[in-house]
Design a protein around this motif. Structure first.
Motif, PDB file in Angstrom:
ATOM      1  N   UNK A  66       0.826  -1.208   0.000  1.00  0.00           N
ATOM      2  CA  UNK A  66       0.000   0.000   0.000  1.00  0.00           C
ATOM      3  C   UNK A  66       0.860   1.258   0.000  1.00  0.00           C
ATOM      4  N   UNK A  67       2.108   1.146   0.488  1.00  0.00           N
ATOM      5  CA  UNK A  67       3.008   2.289   0.523  1.00  0.00           C
ATOM      6  C   UNK A  67       3.992   2.205  -0.635  1.00  0.00           C
ATOM      7  N   UNK A  68       3.986   3.216  -1.477  1.00  0.00           N
ATOM      8  CA  UNK A  68       4.899   3.234  -2.618  1.00  0.00           C
ATOM      9  C   UNK A  68       6.355   3.239  -2.163  1.00  0.00           C
ATOM     10  N   UNK A  69       6.620   3.878  -1.030  1.00  0.00           N
ATOM     11  CA  UNK A  69       7.994   3.912  -0.518  1.00  0.00           C
ATOM     12  C   UNK A  69       8.479   2.512  -0.161  1.00  0.00           C
ATOM     13  N   UNK A  70       7.574   1.663   0.355  1.00  0.00           N
ATOM     14  CA  UNK A  70       7.934   0.277   0.660  1.00  0.00           C
ATOM     15  C   UNK A  70       8.235  -0.493  -0.622  1.00  0.00           C
ATOM     16  N   UNK A  71       7.441  -0.235  -1.639  1.00  0.00           N
ATOM     17  CA  UNK A  71       7.664  -0.914  -2.912  1.00  0.00           C
ATOM     18  C   UNK A  71       9.024  -0.552  -3.493  1.00  0.00           C
ATOM     19  N   UNK A  72       9.335   0.728  -3.504  1.00  0.00           N
ATOM     20  CA  UNK A  72      10.606   1.180  -4.061  1.00  0.00           C
ATOM     21  C   UNK A  72      11.786   0.606  -3.280  1.00  0.00           C
ATOM     22  N   UNK A  73      11.671   0.625  -1.961  1.00  0.00           N
ATOM     23  CA  UNK A  73      12.758   0.126  -1.130  1.00  0.00           C
ATOM     24  C   UNK A  73      12.932  -1.383  -1.298  1.00  0.00           C
ATOM     25  N   UNK A  74      11.825  -2.117  -1.441  1.00  0.00           N
ATOM     26  CA  UNK A  74      11.909  -3.575  -1.612  1.00  0.00           C
ATOM     27  C   UNK A  74      12.624  -3.936  -2.904  1.00  0.00           C
ATOM     28  N   UNK A  75      12.415  -3.152  -3.953  1.00  0.00           N
ATOM     29  CA  UNK A  75      13.123  -3.385  -5.218  1.00  0.00           C
ATOM     30  C   UNK A  75      14.596  -3.029  -5.058  1.00  0.00           C
ATOM     31  N   UNK A  76      14.870  -1.902  -4.409  1.00  0.00           N
ATOM     32  CA  UNK A  76      16.257  -1.479  -4.189  1.00  0.00           C
ATOM     33  C   UNK A  76      17.049  -2.521  -3.407  1.00  0.00           C
ATOM     34  N   UNK A  77      16.390  -3.130  -2.425  1.00  0.00           N
ATOM     35  CA  UNK A  77      17.057  -4.116  -1.581  1.00  0.00           C
ATOM     36  C   UNK A  77      17.127  -5.497  -2.228  1.00  0.00           C
ATOM     37  N   UNK A  78      16.477  -5.643  -3.383  1.00  0.00           N
ATOM     38  CA  UNK A  78      16.499  -6.930  -4.070  1.00  0.00           C
ATOM     39  C   UNK A  78      15.564  -7.961  -3.459  1.00  0.00           C
ATOM     40  N   UNK A  79      14.612  -7.512  -2.645  1.00  0.00           N
ATOM     41  CA  UNK A  79      13.651  -8.446  -2.054  1.00  0.00           C
ATOM     42  C   UNK A  79      12.702  -8.977  -3.126  1.00  0.00           C
ATOM     43  N   UNK A  80      12.333  -8.107  -4.066  1.00  0.00           N
ATOM     44  CA  UNK A  80      11.478  -8.507  -5.185  1.00  0.00           C
ATOM     45  C   UNK A  80      12.085  -7.990  -6.479  1.00  0.00           C
ATOM     46  N   UNK A  81      11.665  -8.586  -7.590  1.00  0.00           N
ATOM     47  CA  UNK A  81      12.199  -8.182  -8.895  1.00  0.00           C
ATOM     48  C   UNK A  81      11.509  -6.955  -9.453  1.00  0.00           C
ATOM     49  N   UNK A  82      10.227  -6.874  -9.190  1.00  0.00           N
ATOM     50  CA  UNK A  82       9.469  -5.729  -9.700  1.00  0.00           C
ATOM     51  C   UNK A  82       8.200  -5.570  -8.881  1.00  0.00           C
ATOM     52  N   UNK A  83       7.524  -4.455  -9.100  1.00  0.00           N
ATOM     53  CA  UNK A  83       6.249  -4.187  -8.447  1.00  0.00           C
ATOM     54  C   UNK A  83       5.116  -4.605  -9.381  1.00  0.00           C
ATOM     55  N   UNK A  84       4.138  -5.295  -8.826  1.00  0.00           N
ATOM     56  CA  UNK A  84       3.057  -5.828  -9.633  1.00  0.00           C
ATOM     57  C   UNK A  84       1.749  -5.074  -9.457  1.00  0.00           C
ATOM     58  N   UNK A  85       0.743  -5.535 -10.194  1.00  0.00           N
ATOM     59  CA  UNK A  85      -0.614  -5.004 -10.098  1.00  0.00           C
ATOM     60  C   UNK A  85      -1.574  -6.185  -9.986  1.00  0.00           C
ATOM     61  N   UNK A  86      -2.842  -5.878  -9.861  1.00  0.00           N
ATOM     62  CA  UNK A  86      -3.857  -6.934  -9.756  1.00  0.00           C
ATOM     63  C   UNK A  86      -3.857  -7.832 -10.988  1.00  0.00           C
ATOM     64  N   UNK A  87      -3.381  -7.322 -12.112  1.00  0.00           N
ATOM     65  CA  UNK A  87      -3.343  -8.124 -13.345  1.00  0.00           C
ATOM     66  C   UNK A  87      -2.361  -9.294 -13.240  1.00  0.00           C
ATOM     67  N   UNK A  88      -1.460  -9.241 -12.264  1.00  0.00           N
ATOM     68  CA  UNK A  88      -0.462 -10.307 -12.114  1.00  0.00           C
ATOM     69  C   UNK A  88      -1.011 -11.535 -11.391  1.00  0.00           C
ATOM     70  N   UNK A  89      -2.123 -11.401 -10.707  1.00  0.00           N
ATOM     71  CA  UNK A  89      -2.621 -12.508  -9.891  1.00  0.00           C
ATOM     72  C   UNK A  89      -2.930 -13.759 -10.712  1.00  0.00           C
ATOM     73  N   UNK A  90      -3.483 -13.575 -11.910  1.00  0.00           N
ATOM     74  CA  UNK A  90      -3.874 -14.753 -12.693  1.00  0.00           C
ATOM     75  C   UNK A  90      -2.678 -15.464 -13.321  1.00  0.00           C
ATOM     76  N   UNK A  91      -1.461 -14.898 -13.142  1.00  0.00           N
ATOM     77  CA  UNK A  91      -0.256 -15.549 -13.655  1.00  0.00           C
ATOM     78  C   UNK A  91       0.600 -16.120 -12.525  1.00  0.00           C
ATOM     79  N   UNK A  92       0.172 -15.923 -11.289  1.00  0.00           N
ATOM     80  CA  UNK A  92       0.986 -16.331 -10.145  1.00  0.00           C
ATOM     81  C   UNK A  92       0.832 -17.811  -9.841  1.00  0.00           C
ATOM     82  N   UNK A  93       1.924 -18.422  -9.401  1.00  0.00           N
ATOM     83  CA  UNK A  93       1.899 -19.802  -8.915  1.00  0.00           C
ATOM     84  C   UNK A  93       1.762 -19.849  -7.403  1.00  0.00           C
ATOM     85  N   UNK A  94       2.105 -18.738  -6.746  1.00  0.00           N
ATOM     86  CA  UNK A  94       1.931 -18.616  -5.302  1.00  0.00           C
ATOM     87  C   UNK A  94       1.710 -17.161  -4.948  1.00  0.00           C
ATOM     88  N   UNK A  95       0.766 -16.918  -4.051  1.00  0.00           N
ATOM     89  CA  UNK A  95       0.529 -15.573  -3.542  1.00  0.00           C
ATOM     90  C   UNK A  95       0.576 -15.640  -2.016  1.00  0.00           C
TER      91      UNK A  95
END
Length: 297
Positions: A34-63
């Protein structure tokens, strides 16, 4: 595993992403917060590869949903509506009764595992993410019989790979017991912090006098109100029961002091020392550590 979505990139979600990456080296990790600052920091830290949207749910193998419990019911329904038939969904919420009831009649209920890893620190945000947060911790799974066997097994393999012990519990029983052993501890810490802060206004040196006992007891008072207020709201009945018992015992202790019943106080505290034997049987607690483990710290 092609795509893993972690919704909620704070301490829990960030730490999970950190430890799940080596387990699924080929997977793309997609983050949402919900916080854009958390999203940006998570990418910077390499925790995730990218930030997603609701459109990504139907392609996920795990949520995995690691968001405040008041936001979980609606978010979980949104995810369950969108996922494909092979996607595993689980969450880390510390209240389970309302969540399980909300999802009870969902056609994809069998793809959901209602989990509560009992792990965490008082710190928040992606920067608080640490490796090994869940190792040696207990993970409570509720209504396991409502989860399909394939999804149970996938979740179990992941939880064990993360080093967690798994216990199964009814959601109502879970919520009542967690109120006593976790939620009440946070209230006690918050109120101790408040009491000392009021004294500190007139006695500036009181914190210089505080030892490790105070520090360890008040540590939880640094926890996020954004996370804990919804927990108290959702589990209010069980928390009020626990709080009522706690206040009763505090009042009895105060009365014994006022009446100078020192022998009775001694006997009561000696009896309560029996909790040591309980804690010594719980892996991961300080009381359960061996002498050699303590010396190494």
């Amino acid at each position: 595993m092609k795509t893993v979505i972690v919704k909620g990139l704070g301490l829990m979600g960030g730490s999970l992403a950190k430890d799940m990456r080596p387990l699924y080296p080929e997977a793309e990790f997609v983050g949402m917060d919900a916080k854009q600052s958390h999203e940006q920091k998570a990418v910077e830290l390499g925790l995730v590869d990218r930030i997603g949207t609701a459109d990504d749910f139907d392609r996920a193998d795990m949520v995995v949903l690691c968001i405040p419990v008041n936001a979980l019911p609606d978010a979980l329904v949104e995810v369950m509506d969108a996922i494909h038939q092979d996607c595993l969904v689980w969450d880390t919420g510390s209240t389970k009764s309302q969540l399980c009831k909300r999802l009870s009649n969902h056609p994809k209920r069998h793809q959901y595992v209602a989990a509560h890893p009992i792990a965490g620190t008082e710190n928040t945000g992606p920067e608080a993410a640490i490796s090994g947060l869940f190792h040696g911790k207990t993970n409570i799974v509720c209504e396991v019989e409502r989860s399909g066997f394939e999804f149970q097994e996938r979740a179990r393999e992941l939880f064990q790979a993360l080093g967690m012990r798994i216990r199964f519990m009814n959601p109502d029983t879970h919520d009542r017991q967690i109120a006593f052993v976790s939620h009440l501890s946070h209230i006690s810490s918050f109120m101790l912090g408040k009491t000392v802060m009021r004294e500190e206004q007139s006695e500036r040196d009181i914190f210089d006098m505080a030892g490790s006992g105070f520090e360890s007891t008040v540590r939880l008072a640094k926890s996020s109100p954004a996370m804990w207020t919804p927990i108290f709201e959702q589990n209010s009945q069980a928390v009020l029961e626990a709080l009522g018992d706690y206040i009763k015992h505090l009042t009895e202790f105060k009365n014994k002091m006022e009446e100078e019943q020192w022998e009775e106080l001694y006997a009561e505290m000696e009896k309560i020392n029996g909790i040591r034997s309980i804690l010594e049987g719980i892996p991961g607690t300080p009381s359960a550590k061996t002498k050699e483990e303590i010396q190494k710290q």
